[in-house]
Design a protein around this motif. Structure first.
Motif, PDB file in Angstrom:
ATOM      1  N   GLU A 320       0.928  -1.270   0.096  1.00  0.00           N
ATOM      2  CA  GLU A 320       0.011  -0.030  -0.139  1.00  0.00           C
ATOM      3  C   GLU A 320       0.818   1.328   0.051  1.00  0.00           C
ATOM      4  O   GLU A 320       1.952   1.143   0.489  1.00  0.00           O
ATOM      5  CB  GLU A 320      -0.730   0.027   1.071  1.00  0.00           C
ATOM      6  N   HIS A 345      -7.911  -6.028   0.697  1.00  0.00           N
ATOM      7  CA  HIS A 345      -7.109  -5.724   1.907  1.00  0.00           C
ATOM      8  C   HIS A 345      -6.122  -4.328   1.488  1.00  0.00           C
ATOM      9  O   HIS A 345      -6.085  -3.374   2.226  1.00  0.00           O
ATOM     10  CB  HIS A 345      -6.049  -7.024   2.177  1.00  0.00           C
ATOM     11  N   GLU A 346      -5.570  -4.200   0.211  1.00  0.00           N
ATOM     12  CA  GLU A 346      -4.833  -2.994  -0.042  1.00  0.00           C
ATOM     13  C   GLU A 346      -5.381  -1.885  -0.042  1.00  0.00           C
ATOM     14  O   GLU A 346      -5.052  -1.005   0.292  1.00  0.00           O
ATOM     15  CB  GLU A 346      -4.110  -3.381  -1.424  1.00  0.00           C
ATOM     16  N   HIS A 349      -6.123  -0.392   3.426  1.00  0.00           N
ATOM     17  CA  HIS A 349      -4.875   0.248   3.721  1.00  0.00           C
ATOM     18  C   HIS A 349      -5.104   1.776   3.327  1.00  0.00           C
ATOM     19  O   HIS A 349      -4.353   2.837   4.059  1.00  0.00           O
ATOM     20  CB  HIS A 349      -3.856  -0.243   3.188  1.00  0.00           C
ATOM     21  N   GLU A 368      -2.372  -3.860  10.130  1.00  0.00           N
ATOM     22  CA  GLU A 368      -2.553  -5.171   9.118  1.00  0.00           C
ATOM     23  C   GLU A 368      -3.815  -5.605   9.688  1.00  0.00           C
ATOM     24  O   GLU A 368      -4.522  -6.488   8.936  1.00  0.00           O
ATOM     25  CB  GLU A 368      -1.504  -6.066   9.413  1.00  0.00           C
ATOM     26  N   TYR A 429      -1.255 -10.360  11.040  1.00  0.00           N
ATOM     27  CA  TYR A 429      -2.519 -10.384  10.137  1.00  0.00           C
ATOM     28  C   TYR A 429      -3.691 -11.235  10.676  1.00  0.00           C
ATOM     29  O   TYR A 429      -4.735 -10.649  10.985  1.00  0.00           O
ATOM     30  CB  TYR A 429      -2.252 -10.843   8.599  1.00  0.00           C
TER      31      TYR A 429
HETATM   32 ZN   LIG Z   1      -1.670  -5.082   4.491  1.00  0.00          ZN
END
Ligand SMILES: [Zn+2]
Length: 510
Positions: A320, A345-346, A349, A368, A429
């Motif tokens: 990211e 997920h990205e 961020h 995370e 994570y």
């Molecule tokens: Zn990440």
């Protein structure tokens, strides 16, 4: 003698003076962020945002893709936030990190205005330059640095975050990054050296004006929005961009990229991909658009005016950067099934890193865990509770059970150096996501989102501590999060097994 013309001249002079005074009175106050405003939403900054404290970069750089080289001049405006006079300023030279396999050298350093930089020295294996001042910078005072530098990036295979692979040249961290300031007079600078398994940069939210010159025919993908593009007679194109607020600026170049774009909620979304991966490149665009739409509604409006999704030789992983995400090339090819959740997920961020700044060195779990759990909220919104349960079970619980059984469990609430390549993702994570999932179930869907929104609004473009997050849970959510926090973030794996000798880091400051 007729006095009337003189009266008219007098009258027009009076009217002109009055108009001038009115114009002076109505002139808006100066806006030091005016040039950067195309890059971010008008309401993205909090009303009390300290504009003077945010670093401002003005960078003029030239990319030579054939030699994988960047030459640049960076002017960095900064403020002493330490509360004491500063004799040294620090910039980070991340390409010199062993895991990035590049080089970065400074060829000239001065201060602006008036040169009182006495010299500079490399330290921490050349990942930092200490710039010594001949006269101290008083507390609260601002100054400018002018640094000339060059960067060389490697040609590599395997996981390539920085360097050339598969016809793509990733050039994040290719400028001197002002070290983050702590505000603590005793240790005013963050000079942590990231290990190979962690994120790289620790920096304060900043603004960027970039002039990047690249050869004609090369696609430049970069944080921020392009203001002008000028073709020169020397077969180069000069791109002028503005970016921010965000902790980093990044760029990638390729002569192969194709592009697909669409607009979501007024945000321009671009996907850049290799021609042979066009189908997956268009899927990545659709996934990013869906994630933006979902997070805009569940969390808060996206802070920037554009988002780039860039195919990257980072295998099945992503990375990211503000308004730009790398998505791993393997998800465009043989791991298409994991691309949707990786993109989600990205893109998450952008809220948990770019908008609410993260500390990926001291509290990687907060960064995370939030991104990971938000991607579950996205899956739940799009595909229903079954998809969320599968994610919680297969993506988080199963690996955590494996770690417990095989002696790799540890408290996620430690600095990044407490982990290794084996347990970092499982604990920082997956186990952290289970902490947020426990909170989600304890608070319920609506209240949990209310907590996240309050947390974002309180800490936009700031760097909160875990204790700040817990305080918002308590205040807005109305529950005591401490037992859940202790169970998931502060506990695990101290009794036996290969990780028994790992010393837990000190607990976060209250
Ligand atoms: Zn990440």
């Amino acid at each position: 003698m007729n006095q009337f013309p003189r009266f008219l001249a007098f009258l027009s002079a009076v009217i002109g003076l009055a108009a001038l005074l009115a114009a002076c009175r109505s002139a808006p106050p100066p806006d030091p962020l005016a040039r950067y405003r195309p890059a971010f939403r008008a309401d993205a900054l909090p009303p009390d945002f300290d504009v003077a404290a945010a670093p401002r970069y003005d960078i003029d750089l030239r990319v030579n893709p054939g030699e994988r080289r960047v030459d640049g001049v960076a002017r960095i405006h900064l403020k002493n936030r330490s509360g004491r006079p500063m004799n040294d300023l620090y910039v980070r030279l991340y390409p010199n990190l062993p895991q990035l396999q590049g080089t970065m050298q400074l060829t000239g350093v001065s201060t602006l205005p008036g040169n009182y930089a006495a010299g500079f020295a490399y330290q921490d294996n050349n990942t930092t330059a200490r710039i010594t001042l001949s006269e101290p910078l008083p507390p609260g005072a601002s100054t400018g640095l002018e640094i000339t530098y060059h960067v060389e990036a490697p040609d590599r295979s395997g996981y390539v975050l920085f360097g050339a692979s598969e016809g793509i040249l990733n050039l994040p961290y290719s400028y001197p990054i002002l070290a983050a300031q702590t505000g603590d007079p005793a240790t005013p600078w963050r000079l942590d050296v990231p290990p190979p398994h962690g994120d790289i940069a620790i920096a304060d939210p900043a603004f960027f004006a970039i002039t990047a010159t690249v050869p004609s025919g090369i696609t430049l993908v970069a944080s921020g929005v392009e203001i002008t593009q000028t073709q020169s007679i020397s077969n180069t194109v000069q791109h002028v961009l503005v970016a921010g607020p965000g902790p980093e600026w990044t760029m990638t170049v390729s002569d192969k990229f194709q592009k697909a774009s669409l607009d979501v909620d007024g945000i321009h979304v671009n996907s850049y991909f290799l021609p042979q991966d066009a189908g997956a490149g268009r899927s990545a665009l659709a996934d990013a658009a869906a994630a933006l739409r979902v997070y805009n509604r569940l969390l808060t409006p996206y802070p920037y005016t554009k988002l780039d999704i860039v195919e990257s030789p980072t295998r099945y992983l992503g990375m990211e950067y503000p308004d730009l995400n790398y998505i791993g090339i393997d998800t465009y090819r043989d791991q298409r099934g994991s691309q949707e959740v990786l993109v989600a997920h990205e893109v998450a961020h952008q809220w948990w890193y770019a908008l609410v700044n993260s500390d990926p060195f001291r509290y990687p779990w907060l960064d995370e865990g939030l991104a990971e759990h938000s991607s579950m909220l996205f899956m739940e919104t799009l595909h229903g509770p079954g998809a969320a349960e599968r994610m919680s079970s297969l993506r988080w619980q199963v690996p955590v059970n494996w770690a417990v059984k095989n002696g790799y469990d540890a408290p996620p609430g430690q600095t990044v150096t407490a982990f290794d390549g084996t347990n970092y993702e499982i604990l920082v994570y997956a186990k952290s996501a289970l902490f947020f999932d426990a909170l989600y179930h304890a608070l319920g869907h609506d209240k949990y989102l209310e907590v996240l929104r309050a947390y974002i609004d309180r800490y936009r473009f700031r760097t909160p501590l875990p204790s700040d997050f817990l305080a918002v849970v308590k205040e807005v959510g109305g529950i005591d999060p401490q037992p859940i926090y202790e169970k998931w973030i502060l506990s695990g794996g101290k009794q036996s097994g290969p990780k028994a000798d790992a010393t837990p880091a000190p607990l976060p400051a209250p």
